[in-house]
Design an enzyme around this catalytic site. Sequence first.
Site, PDB file in Angstrom:
ATOM      1  N   GLU A 165     -21.745  -4.614   5.472  1.00  0.00           N
ATOM      2  CA  GLU A 165     -22.835  -3.958   4.745  1.00  0.00           C
ATOM      3  C   GLU A 165     -23.667  -3.125   5.719  1.00  0.00           C
ATOM      4  O   GLU A 165     -24.072  -3.615   6.759  1.00  0.00           O
ATOM      5  CB  GLU A 165     -23.695  -5.049   4.083  1.00  0.00           C
ATOM      6  CG  GLU A 165     -24.755  -4.517   3.182  1.00  0.00           C
ATOM      7  CD  GLU A 165     -24.211  -3.425   2.283  1.00  0.00           C
ATOM      8  OE1 GLU A 165     -23.344  -3.693   1.444  1.00  0.00           O
ATOM      9  OE2 GLU A 165     -24.662  -2.265   2.429  1.00  0.00           O
ATOM     10  N   LYS A 224     -18.673  -2.171  12.293  1.00  0.00           N
ATOM     11  CA  LYS A 224     -20.029  -2.632  11.970  1.00  0.00           C
ATOM     12  C   LYS A 224     -20.830  -2.879  13.254  1.00  0.00           C
ATOM     13  O   LYS A 224     -21.971  -2.420  13.396  1.00  0.00           O
ATOM     14  CB  LYS A 224     -19.942  -3.904  11.121  1.00  0.00           C
ATOM     15  CG  LYS A 224     -21.244  -4.628  10.914  1.00  0.00           C
ATOM     16  CD  LYS A 224     -22.197  -3.867  10.038  1.00  0.00           C
ATOM     17  CE  LYS A 224     -23.527  -4.572  10.019  1.00  0.00           C
ATOM     18  NZ  LYS A 224     -24.486  -4.054   9.104  1.00  0.00           N
ATOM     19  N   CYS A 280     -30.402  -7.516  12.930  1.00  0.00           N
ATOM     20  CA  CYS A 280     -29.056  -7.004  13.237  1.00  0.00           C
ATOM     21  C   CYS A 280     -28.878  -6.465  14.639  1.00  0.00           C
ATOM     22  O   CYS A 280     -27.927  -6.827  15.325  1.00  0.00           O
ATOM     23  CB  CYS A 280     -28.696  -5.907  12.245  1.00  0.00           C
ATOM     24  SG  CYS A 280     -28.356  -6.564  10.626  1.00  0.00           S
TER      25      CYS A 280
HETATM   26  C1  UDX Z   1     -30.000  -1.877  10.708  1.00  0.00           C
HETATM   27  C2  UDX Z   1     -29.031  -0.726  10.411  1.00  0.00           C
HETATM   28  O1  UDX Z   1     -29.772   0.499  10.254  1.00  0.00           O
HETATM   29  C3  UDX Z   1     -28.224  -1.017   9.163  1.00  0.00           C
HETATM   30  O2  UDX Z   1     -27.260  -0.017   8.948  1.00  0.00           O
HETATM   31  C4  UDX Z   1     -27.543  -2.376   9.320  1.00  0.00           C
HETATM   32  O3  UDX Z   1     -26.859  -2.718   8.127  1.00  0.00           O
HETATM   33  C5  UDX Z   1     -28.541  -3.466   9.654  1.00  0.00           C
HETATM   34  O4  UDX Z   1     -29.293  -3.100  10.822  1.00  0.00           O
HETATM   35  P1  UDX Z   1     -32.363  -2.644   9.746  1.00  0.00           P
HETATM   36  O5  UDX Z   1     -32.370  -3.639  10.861  1.00  0.00           O
HETATM   37  O6  UDX Z   1     -32.685  -3.124   8.378  1.00  0.00           O
HETATM   38  O7  UDX Z   1     -30.932  -1.935   9.641  1.00  0.00           O
HETATM   39  O8  UDX Z   1     -33.420  -1.498  10.073  1.00  0.00           O
HETATM   40  P2  UDX Z   1     -33.407  -0.094  10.830  1.00  0.00           P
HETATM   41  O9  UDX Z   1     -34.023   0.911   9.928  1.00  0.00           O
HETATM   42  O10 UDX Z   1     -32.105   0.260  11.420  1.00  0.00           O
HETATM   43  O11 UDX Z   1     -34.478  -0.353  11.989  1.00  0.00           O
HETATM   44  C6  UDX Z   1     -34.245  -1.289  13.034  1.00  0.00           C
HETATM   45  C7  UDX Z   1     -35.390  -1.274  14.017  1.00  0.00           C
HETATM   46  O12 UDX Z   1     -35.379  -0.053  14.775  1.00  0.00           O
HETATM   47  C8  UDX Z   1     -36.780  -1.332  13.373  1.00  0.00           C
HETATM   48  O13 UDX Z   1     -37.609  -2.184  14.137  1.00  0.00           O
HETATM   49  C9  UDX Z   1     -37.262   0.097  13.422  1.00  0.00           C
HETATM   50  O14 UDX Z   1     -38.658   0.195  13.420  1.00  0.00           O
HETATM   51  C10 UDX Z   1     -36.666   0.556  14.736  1.00  0.00           C
HETATM   52  N1  UDX Z   1     -36.489   2.022  14.839  1.00  0.00           N
HETATM   53  C11 UDX Z   1     -35.681   2.681  13.960  1.00  0.00           C
HETATM   54  C12 UDX Z   1     -37.126   2.725  15.865  1.00  0.00           C
HETATM   55  O15 UDX Z   1     -37.850   2.143  16.673  1.00  0.00           O
HETATM   56  N2  UDX Z   1     -36.917   4.074  15.972  1.00  0.00           N
HETATM   57  C13 UDX Z   1     -36.107   4.767  15.115  1.00  0.00           C
HETATM   58  O16 UDX Z   1     -35.969   5.998  15.299  1.00  0.00           O
HETATM   59  C14 UDX Z   1     -35.479   4.049  14.076  1.00  0.00           C
END
Ligand code: UDX
Length: 470
Positions: A165, A224, A280
């Site tokens: 996913e 993944k 993740c």
């Molecule tokens: C992530 C992946 O995006 C997703 O595809 C996978 O299925 C699960 O892991 P998620 O952990 O829900 O999703 O959030 P994501 O939006 O990727 O953000 C992860 C972290 O990175 C957050 O703490 C976010 O604030 C941070 N982040 C994200 C940054 O610091 N800078 C960015 O440019 C993007």
Amino acid sequence: MAPTQVKKICCIGAGYVGGPTCAVIALKCPNIIVTIVDLNQARIDAWNSPTFDLPIYEPGLEDVIREARGRNLFFTTEVDKAIDEADLIFVSVNTPTKKSGVGKGFAADLNYIELATRQIARIATTSKIVVEKSTVPCRTAESMRTILDANSRPGVHFDILSNPEFLAEGTAIADLFAPDRVLIGSLQTEEGKKASAALSAVYNNWVPTDRILTVGLWSSELSKLAANAMLAQRISSINALSAICEATGANIDEVAYAVGKDSRIGPKFLKASVGFGGSCFQKDILNLVYLSETLHLPEVAAYWKAVVDMNEYQKNRFSSNIVKTLFSTVTNKKIAVLGFAFKKDTGDTRESASITLINNFFQEAANVTVYDPEVKEAQIWQDLTENGGDLAAYKKKITISNSALEACEGAAAIVIATEWDEFRTLDWTAVHSKMSKPAFVFDGRLILDAPALRAIGFSVHQIGSGWPSL
Ligand code: UDX
Ligand code: ADP
């Protein structure tokens, strides 16, 4: 022969992955009965809540549940019954990083996967397609197949698929409605391909065919981990550059803008921050590190490990810069930390940068007030004391507030740890009037209008845009 047409689906695990994913499948496939099961009665009760007080906060989720629940979507703790009735079973149980034993701190704990797999083998009286949905190390499907084959009843056949996913929390429903891709891995045998086609047909109810990718099992499992590692790597890269910006007077948002305009690089996932969190990124990279080590590829392991190390560095660098800026002592000073979730629009706190920041301030004997619009108070205490901290000692120094304004009252400094929209639109003049002076704001998410805040009288410091007082 496993089923070629899916009429009943069982999803084992009603968590962040299984819940929203299978709820959307039910919504989009009214002809398929979807039963989501969990051992955790409280969680199932929350999914069945008459007032839709669901266990997960996710924009748009409530509408999906309102429409599908009771129609063709059911939540229950009757795991065995749902397993036996299903044609296709998603395994969406948790796979946390191991806390002890071989691979401690790196490898995924596959205990829940194995238990669920054994349960399927024990219960199933008809052939089924079993789909690994949880993120797992490569070759987990092989272990699942060995367990199923060794324990199944005579005449019962299992086909195993990998269908990782990719949804991100906070945008889960939008991601599920219009995914960039759906990835399905199968053995490249006649039977494997048939099972893959059966699952493709489920997604094809709303996902265009060209977005459904079918690949080998191991490629799917590795993709993944690779996708998450590469996303996290971009964040660590931009965060490493943010440290250079602070030392030189360059501005990280401008650098990211300029770099992201290169169509080969692209603008997404280049936002400097106090560090990535979530269930993740760290877990999957550590998994990849462990995999590389077990494959005797130490240089590859070290390469990916550096992404996590940079993230730890960024969190600690931010908090120590804050302490230095507050005249090198925060003893008994009040610091308001705004945001506890690992990103906006979710109540999830797993690996949130706030936990490290608050613990660091606590070590420095600061008084900390915390406000988050979604995270429950009990969760905050649990996260802060997770590594054996003394709750009573924490409660003496840390207060949980009901609003941002309340948290900021009498504070010497405000720290933005999560990019919640409401922090952008706070009445900053009112906030300033309630703080002790000079009033500091440390923006770890680059969401504030620094010139406007300076005009009010704040001393503003943002990640990656000069830190003049150091
Ligand atoms: C992530 C992946 O995006 C997703 O595809 C996978 O299925 C699960 O892991 P998620 O952990 O829900 O999703 O959030 P994501 O939006 O990727 O953000 C992860 C972290 O990175 C957050 O703490 C976010 O604030 C941070 N982040 C994200 C940054 O610091 N800078 C960015 O440019 C993007
Ligand atoms: P994720 O973020 O991967 O979805 P969660 O921890 O949110 O992880 O959810 C996993 C869920 O799986 C938990 O609610 C847990 O109770 C459930 N679970 C684990 N093992 C089993 C099992 N054998 N049968 C049913 N549910 C299970």
